[in-house]
Design an enzyme around this catalytic site. Sequence first.
Site, short mmCIF file in Angstrom:
data_model
loop_
_atom_site.label_atom_id
_atom_site.label_comp_id
_atom_site.label_asym_id
_atom_site.label_seq_id
_atom_site.Cartn_x
_atom_site.Cartn_y
_atom_site.Cartn_z
N SER A 111 0.84 -1.19 0.00
CA SER A 111 0.00 0.00 0.00
C SER A 111 0.88 1.25 0.00
O SER A 111 1.69 1.44 -0.91
CB SER A 111 -0.96 -0.04 1.20
OG SER A 111 -1.97 0.93 1.06
N GLU A 206 -1.83 -1.59 -8.60
CA GLU A 206 -3.06 -1.96 -7.89
C GLU A 206 -3.53 -0.75 -7.12
O GLU A 206 -2.82 0.24 -6.96
CB GLU A 206 -2.80 -3.16 -6.94
CG GLU A 206 -1.83 -2.91 -5.81
CD GLU A 206 -2.45 -2.28 -4.57
OE1 GLU A 206 -3.65 -2.48 -4.31
OE2 GLU A 206 -1.71 -1.55 -3.87
N HIS A 274 -5.56 -5.51 -2.21
CA HIS A 274 -5.71 -5.24 -0.78
C HIS A 274 -6.53 -6.29 -0.05
O HIS A 274 -7.02 -6.04 1.04
CB HIS A 274 -6.33 -3.85 -0.58
CG HIS A 274 -5.32 -2.75 -0.52
ND1 HIS A 274 -4.53 -2.40 -1.60
CD2 HIS A 274 -4.95 -1.93 0.49
CE1 HIS A 274 -3.74 -1.39 -1.26
NE2 HIS A 274 -3.97 -1.09 0.00
#
Length: 284
Positions: A111, A206, A274
């Site tokens: 992330s 992503e 995620h």
Amino acid sequence: MWHPGDAIGFISCSNGLTNNDRSLEMVSSLSRKLKHDFGLETVMSDVLFLDKETQQTEAPASRAGALLSLYSDASVKAIFDLSGGDLANEILPYLDFEIIKKNPKPYFGYSDNSVIVNAIQAKTGIQNILYNPKVLVSQEEAFQTQALRDLSSGNDADWTSTFGIGGNSDSEQSSVVFAGGNLRCFLKLAGTPYWPELENKVLVLESAGGRYEAMCSGLAQLEQLGAFEKINGMLIGQFTQIELDGKKAAFLAVCRNYASRYGFPVWETAFIGHDDHSKPIRIG
């Protein structure tokens, strides 16, 4: 990568973990799992959690210093970043990359920590791992345990074989190099000394919360940075909010439009994102 008796360092380079029972139990469970399943000890950074008095993330210099301490600790063979959020890029000016280079070990982050994963690789050449260690104690614990075993044993070449990246021989497959991660966070490195070289790499992308328009803007920025002129391909993981909004097909069409214009292939995977099925992938 590591052996029984070695240690894993836990840290938060982005937003610190909250001081609540859920976070404390997650950290304890992860530490127990590493000990039980891999024979690994744990070294806890003192910036892992929010400051108890202020309930704020520790200062950037403090987080950078804690990270450098883990690199300098010879017993620590890998670093697991358990944080996420927005603040990872704050620490970059405070990092001594010579210390990191002299003490090479993989940094695992996801992330917002796509920033650290790529910046350290760019400045030192050390291969890092795009991965969220917390999924080891998720509902997909068995799946993730095997994924980490495969990674630590070097048996993770399925990324290249699954997507037909490279040639047919093992040497050609293993020569594939990845860069990237979370699209929004990766772009924080644009225009900085920490932006990685993308020549002949496969760009991994992503996102969790970004909507269609924001992510299309990110792709446009990548084009304007010259990224699409350099890469050998694009590996598209989960774009969670776009999928929830029913715009996945439209987003993939935009990706493929760039690919057709610049002559590189696009692959898709459900194993980068995620959720708890996201597997580790080597960056660099």
